[in-house]
Design an enzyme around this catalytic site. Structure first.
Site, PDB file in Angstrom:
ATOM      1  N   TYR A  91     -71.105  82.486  -4.646  1.00 30.30           N
ATOM      2  CA  TYR A  91     -71.376  82.792  -6.127  1.00 30.30           C
ATOM      3  C   TYR A  91     -72.526  81.776  -6.376  1.00 30.30           C
ATOM      4  CZ  TYR A  91     -71.577  83.585 -11.194  1.00 30.30           C
ATOM      5  OH  TYR A  91     -71.849  84.046 -12.412  1.00 30.30           O
ATOM      6  N   SER A 133     -76.909  81.612 -13.589  1.00 27.11           N
ATOM      7  CA  SER A 133     -75.641  81.038 -14.044  1.00 27.11           C
ATOM      8  C   SER A 133     -75.931  79.409 -14.137  1.00 27.11           C
ATOM      9  CB  SER A 133     -74.636  81.449 -13.002  1.00 27.11           C
ATOM     10  OG  SER A 133     -73.407  80.527 -13.238  1.00 27.11           O
TER      11      SER A 133
HETATM   12  N1  LIG Z   1     -68.768  84.751 -18.324  1.00 24.99           N
HETATM   13  C1  LIG Z   1     -69.465  83.625 -17.877  1.00 24.99           C
HETATM   14  O1  LIG Z   1     -68.749  82.342 -18.146  1.00 24.99           O
HETATM   15  C2  LIG Z   1     -70.606  83.719 -17.078  1.00 24.99           C
HETATM   16  C3  LIG Z   1     -71.144  82.380 -16.723  1.00 24.99           C
HETATM   17  C4  LIG Z   1     -72.394  82.428 -16.037  1.00 24.99           C
HETATM   18  C5  LIG Z   1     -73.014  83.511 -15.578  1.00 24.99           C
HETATM   19  N2  LIG Z   1     -72.201  84.779 -16.002  1.00 24.99           N
HETATM   20  C6  LIG Z   1     -73.223  86.179 -15.461  1.00 24.99           C
HETATM   21  O2  LIG Z   1     -73.015  87.093 -16.447  1.00 24.99           O
HETATM   22  C7  LIG Z   1     -73.233  88.388 -15.842  1.00 24.99           C
HETATM   23  C8  LIG Z   1     -72.253  89.226 -16.777  1.00 24.99           C
HETATM   24  O3  LIG Z   1     -71.026  88.785 -16.653  1.00 24.99           O
HETATM   25  P1  LIG Z   1     -69.802  88.950 -17.761  1.00 24.99           P
HETATM   26  O4  LIG Z   1     -69.256  87.503 -18.050  1.00 24.99           O
HETATM   27  O5  LIG Z   1     -70.233  89.343 -18.986  1.00 24.99           O
HETATM   28  O6  LIG Z   1     -68.865  89.866 -16.932  1.00 24.99           O
HETATM   29  P2  LIG Z   1     -67.804  91.076 -17.155  1.00 24.99           P
HETATM   30  O7  LIG Z   1     -66.833  91.277 -16.086  1.00 24.99           O
HETATM   31  O8  LIG Z   1     -67.344  90.969 -18.670  1.00 24.99           O
HETATM   32  O9  LIG Z   1     -69.034  92.359 -17.321  1.00 24.99           O
HETATM   33  C9  LIG Z   1     -69.564  92.624 -16.040  1.00 24.99           C
HETATM   34  C10 LIG Z   1     -69.714  94.245 -16.111  1.00 24.99           C
HETATM   35  O10 LIG Z   1     -70.541  94.537 -14.686  1.00 24.99           O
HETATM   36  C11 LIG Z   1     -70.004  95.474 -14.163  1.00 24.99           C
HETATM   37  N3  LIG Z   1     -70.257  95.567 -12.861  1.00 24.99           N
HETATM   38  C12 LIG Z   1     -69.789  95.004 -11.896  1.00 24.99           C
HETATM   39  N4  LIG Z   1     -70.162  95.188 -10.756  1.00 24.99           N
HETATM   40  C13 LIG Z   1     -70.980  96.248 -10.885  1.00 24.99           C
HETATM   41  C14 LIG Z   1     -71.776  97.005 -10.035  1.00 24.99           C
HETATM   42  N5  LIG Z   1     -71.770  96.748  -8.841  1.00 24.99           N
HETATM   43  N6  LIG Z   1     -72.557  98.104 -10.549  1.00 24.99           N
HETATM   44  C15 LIG Z   1     -72.749  98.108 -11.892  1.00 24.99           C
HETATM   45  N7  LIG Z   1     -71.818  97.471 -12.769  1.00 24.99           N
HETATM   46  C16 LIG Z   1     -71.220  96.596 -12.186  1.00 24.99           C
HETATM   47  C17 LIG Z   1     -68.464  95.530 -14.720  1.00 24.99           C
HETATM   48  O11 LIG Z   1     -67.803  96.607 -14.456  1.00 24.99           O
HETATM   49  C18 LIG Z   1     -68.282  94.965 -15.944  1.00 24.99           C
HETATM   50  O12 LIG Z   1     -68.411  95.712 -17.065  1.00 24.99           O
HETATM   51  C19 LIG Z   1     -72.834  88.281 -14.593  1.00 24.99           C
HETATM   52  O13 LIG Z   1     -73.885  88.249 -13.661  1.00 24.99           O
HETATM   53  C20 LIG Z   1     -72.187  87.089 -14.357  1.00 24.99           C
HETATM   54  O14 LIG Z   1     -72.370  86.450 -13.093  1.00 24.99           O
HETATM   55  C21 LIG Z   1     -71.157  85.016 -16.870  1.00 24.99           C
END
Ligand SMILES: NC(=O)c1ccc[n+]([C@@H]2O[C@H](COP(=O)([O-])OP(=O)(O)OC[C@H]3O[C@@H](n4cnc5c(N)ncnc54)[C@H](O)[C@@H]3O)[C@@H](O)[C@H]2O)c1
Length: 360
Positions: free
Chosen positions: A265, A252
């Site tokens: 985080y 991230s």
């Molecule tokens: N969205 C952003 O702005 C952003 C920025 C930086 C990093 N990220 C990272 O990107 C990744 C994806 O995030 P996103 O934004 O797509 O989120 P999101 O919440 O849309 O999707 C995440 C998915 O992971 C699943 N999940 C959560 N815990 C779980 C577990 N223990 N086992 C299996 N599945 C699990 C959830 O059910 C969900 O469907 C994460 O690692 C997040 O930290 C996101």
């Protein structure tokens, strides 16, 4: 005086907001649902028609068609006197009040498939039910790969699979923090695992160390660090047996700076970088590539809460330099590049996929 441009669904939200007729119509629509036009700031460069997909049906194609028809008819809503009286004509060059240089409307990015890039390959994607994981699983599947799609939500996985008729997708409801489930995932993949996209992750509540609870720390570390580590540990022997394999972890912006989230985080995503670099170093000579992607703001379902006034104030202040949010498909483009053979010479990097945020 020149005639304002005719608006279409392909025009950006910014163009609509600046338009002498389109602007009042949008502001009126937002006001009806108690919203401020600022909610659209992170997506202002996207074509307005993109809201249909992003809003998951709340903003329908019929609504876009109605907006276009109303704008064409010059229907400025009654009482929309707050619309900028002399909004600049939104041709190709228009600047908003805060811009110091004119902003040229950018052509929209369109995902282009590399047909067959993953043909014959098996890729495990965690978090495949939503956001970045879903977009990545979708892209691998549409480029011919066999996808082991993992998520805690059965409903989300069913929805994902139903959108990909004919693709080779095996959905598996599993919590990546559960060792037995991790073993199930690897068994389901079989003895050929070409790629692992460790994408499942959760946010914290923006608390600084002085206000951090053990519960938040443990929960965030258990998913973001333990879960990522467990999947890596489980697939590495399978990859080593074939002398090849690509792992992409999800870090991230919070892995690169201290201003993007709370301490739990931020520390967890720094740990993801450590997992990535150590594993890349150890197994590079054995044919494995291990990289991380560091997404900036991305439009997904991830939930961030603000449990600390100090955390909220400090993080929001830092967000002033945030570039526009990206769509999940833009992150999938970076992740699948690293996963695929196109990333052949890349090992141990943390690729910022953030529109330049980390350069600021
Ligand atoms: N969205 C952003 O702005 C952003 C920025 C930086 C990093 N990220 C990272 O990107 C990744 C994806 O995030 P996103 O934004 O797509 O989120 P999101 O919440 O849309 O999707 C995440 C998915 O992971 C699943 N999940 C959560 N815990 C779980 C577990 N223990 N086992 C299996 N599945 C699990 C959830 O059910 C969900 O469907 C994460 O690692 C997040 O930290 C996101």
């Amino acid at each position: 005086m020149s005639t304002p441009k005719t608006l279409t669904g392909d025009d950006s939200i910014k163009t609509w907001l600046e338009h002498p007729v389109g602007g009042p119509i949008i502001r009126d629509l937002l006001a009806q649902s108690g919203q401020d036009p600022d909610v659209l700031r992170p997506v202002q460069r996207l074509a307005i028609k993109r809201l249909v997909k992003l809003s998951k049906g709340q903003f329908s194609q019929e609504m876009v068609d109605q907006l276009v028809a109303r704008a064409a008819a010059g229907e400025v809503p009654v009482g929309a006197a707050d619309a900028p009286a002399a909004a600049p004509e939104p041709t190709t060059e228009s600047a908003d009040a805060g811009d110091t240089v004119p902003v040229v409307e950018r052509p929209e990015w369109v995902e282009r498939l590399d047909q067959g890039r993953f043909a014959g390959k098996t890729v495990i994607v965690t978090g495949a039910g939503s956001g970045i994981g879903r977009a990545t699983a979708s892209r691998v599947a549409r480029e011919g790969g066999r996808v082991i799609a993992v998520d805690v939500s059965q409903e989300r996985l069913d929805d994902f699979a139903s959108e990909h008729d004919g693709a080779e997708i095996l959905t598996l409801v599993a919590d990546i923090t559960d060792d037995a489930k991790v073993a199930e995932i690897v068994a389901a993949a079989g003895d050929r695992i070409d790629g692992l996209a460790n994408i499942a992750g959760i946010m914290d509540d923006m608390t600084p160390i002085g206000e951090l609870t053990d519960a938040v720390w443990k929960r965030v570390f258990s998913v973001n660090v333990d879960g990522t580590m467990k999947l890596m540990r489980a697939v590495v022997p399978v990859m080593l047996a074939r002398g090849t394999g690509s792992i992409v972890n999800t870090a991230s912006e919070a892995a690169l700076r201290g201003s993007a989230a709370g301490v739990a985080y931020t520390a967890s995503k720094h740990a993801v970088v450590g997992l990535t670099k150590s594993t890349a170093f150890m197994y590079g000579p054995s044919g494995l590539r291990v990289n991380a992607v560091a997404p900036g703001a991305t439009i997904t379902n991830i939930e961030a809460t603000f449990a600390s006034p100090l955390g909220a104030q400090r993080v929001r202040q830092a967000m002033a330099i945030l570039p526009d949010a990206a769509e999940a498909e833009a992150l999938a483009a970076s992740i699948t590049f690293l996963l695929s053979d196109d990333g052949v010479n890349i090992n141990g990097v943390v690729l910022a996929s953030d529109g330049g945020w980390s350069a600021a």
